[in-house]
Design an enzyme around this catalytic site. Structure first.
Site, short mmCIF file in Angstrom:
data_model
loop_
_atom_site.label_atom_id
_atom_site.label_comp_id
_atom_site.label_asym_id
_atom_site.label_seq_id
_atom_site.Cartn_x
_atom_site.Cartn_y
_atom_site.Cartn_z
CB CYS A 43 -37.69 -44.64 63.79
SG CYS A 43 -36.64 -45.47 63.99
CB CYS A 53 -31.65 -49.76 61.61
SG CYS A 53 -33.67 -50.73 61.61
#
EC number: 2.8.1.13
Length: 387
Positions: free
Chosen positions: A198, A101
């Site tokens: 997440c 990410c």
């Protein structure tokens, strides 16, 4: 300086944005919409990037009096992070989606767009420090190692570092950040930190993967190659795992056995004693340097290596070398020609333990982050010689 403040909705990024404003920069706040389910709400401290986080970020920006936008990068996030995560597990590796990410979203897609729009830097709430050295900008550990996040930033390149801004790098503790947020009137002052992956907010990685990776039963072998059990999908196992192996026969010595390796081509899981998890050499590709090293990386150099975000760094020597045919494994990518090879300094450190292909290894020289690579192979440590 024109600064784009990446505001996750947490306390760190809110204070980072506030400090950027206080420093006199022209600041614009942006929240990244990464979830494919924008109506999702956060549960306690699990997950991030939810609609609640977006609202928290907007309230903080309003209090600071800065413009605020939401950028939808959910498709890019799915392709570069979620799909990569699935593919890595299917290939028998244990990936770190936070590293991907940072590499592909926060400091590639976001930063590229920011620079194209005329911003000088992207500010985030990471705890790390930037130093302008003789050969350009360098990434260093934060002043407080207990909160240091330089490991997850190890994927940043020299070009990306030139446009980074980490206002929290010199702050010695998270408690001070929360106190500062409260003084500034930020409602997120006591908001729990997010944890877990997440896009898997319930923390059940194996259960989530079962819906995305096809299960194929296979054999569990011991180190001699004898079948000692069966599994219902190799992707559900990680190196170092002890529980849930459901072996058909105990070890001859009666001691617990651990997952030593996963063989994606043959769909086999190999188990053995704890001492077989000890690793003295790691190597891998998908490497990058966080700025100009300043020396020939093809020659062995002293450094420290860290293989997990909260692990202690370990003294080692490293070098960049061609991948030899006899060293190539199932875990090497087909187009990889070179790899970083790291040998643990056995005179000053114990061997590494539970190293899995797919993990990220970050190299340090002192407090400086030199670079990183994805582990493709790990070699067992030889027993220490008796004195």
């Amino acid at each position: 300086m024109k600064v784009l403040a990446a505001m996750s909705g947490g306390v760190d990024s809110a204070v980072a944005a506030a400090r950027a404003v206080e420093a006199g920069h022209d600041v614009v706040g942006v929240h990244l919409a990464l979830s494919r389910m924008p109506g999702t709400l956060r549960t306690g401290s699990r997950g991030c990037c939810t609609i609640e986080d977006a609202m928290d970020a907007r309230r903080a920006a309003n209090l600071l009096g800065i413009p605020f936008y939401v950028w939808d990068l959910s498709e890019r996030f799915k392709e570069d992070v979620v799909d990569d995560f699935i593919a890595e597990y299917a290939a028998g590796r244990t990936p770190n989606p936070c590293m991907r990410c940072n590499e592909k979203i926060k400091f590639a897609a976001l930063l590229d767009k920011a620079v194209a729009l005329g911003f000088d830097a992207v500010a985030t709430g990471h705890y790390a420090s930037l130093v302008d050295g003789a050969r350009g900008r360098e990434l260093h550990r934060a002043s407080a190692w207990a909160k240091d996040q330089s490991y997850v930033l190890g994927v940043l390149t020299e070009r990306q570092l030139a446009h980074c801004y980490f206002p929290l790098g010199d702050t010695p503790s998270k408690e001070l950040i929360r106190a500062e947020a409260a003084e500034r009137g930020l409602q997120v002052a006591q908001k729990p930190d997010s944890h877990d992956i997440c896009f898997i907010p319930d923390g059940d990685t194996r259960g989530w993967l079962s819906g995305h990776v096809e299960r194929e039963p296979g054999e569990i072998l011991d180190e001699s190659g004898e079948v000692v059990g069966r599994h219902d999908g190799a992707h559900g196992y990680t190196v170092g795992q002890r529980r849930g192996l459901q072996l058909g026969r105990p070890a001859p010595d009666g001691k617990p056995r651990y997952v030593l390796s996963i063989r994606p081509v043959s769909n086999q899981v190999v188990v053995g004693p704890r001492e077989s998890l000890a690793i003295s050499r790691i190597a891998g590709g998908r490497f990058s340097w966080a700025g100009e090293p300043g020396f020939d990386t093809g020659e062995a150099f002293d450094c420290e290596v860290q293989i997990r975000a909260h692990a202690d760094p370990v003294p080692a020597t490293a070098r960049l070398a061609p991948i030899l045919d006899e060293d190539r494994t199932e875990q090497h990518r087909a187009d990889a020609t070179h790899e970083v090879v790291v040998d643990i300094d056995r005179d000053r450190a114990e061997p590494l333990s539970g190293v899995a292909p797919g993990q990220t290894a970050v190299l340090y020289i002192g407090t400086r982050v030199l670079g990183q690579f994805t582990i493709d192979r790990a070699l067992a440590a030889e027993p220490a010689a008796a004195e």
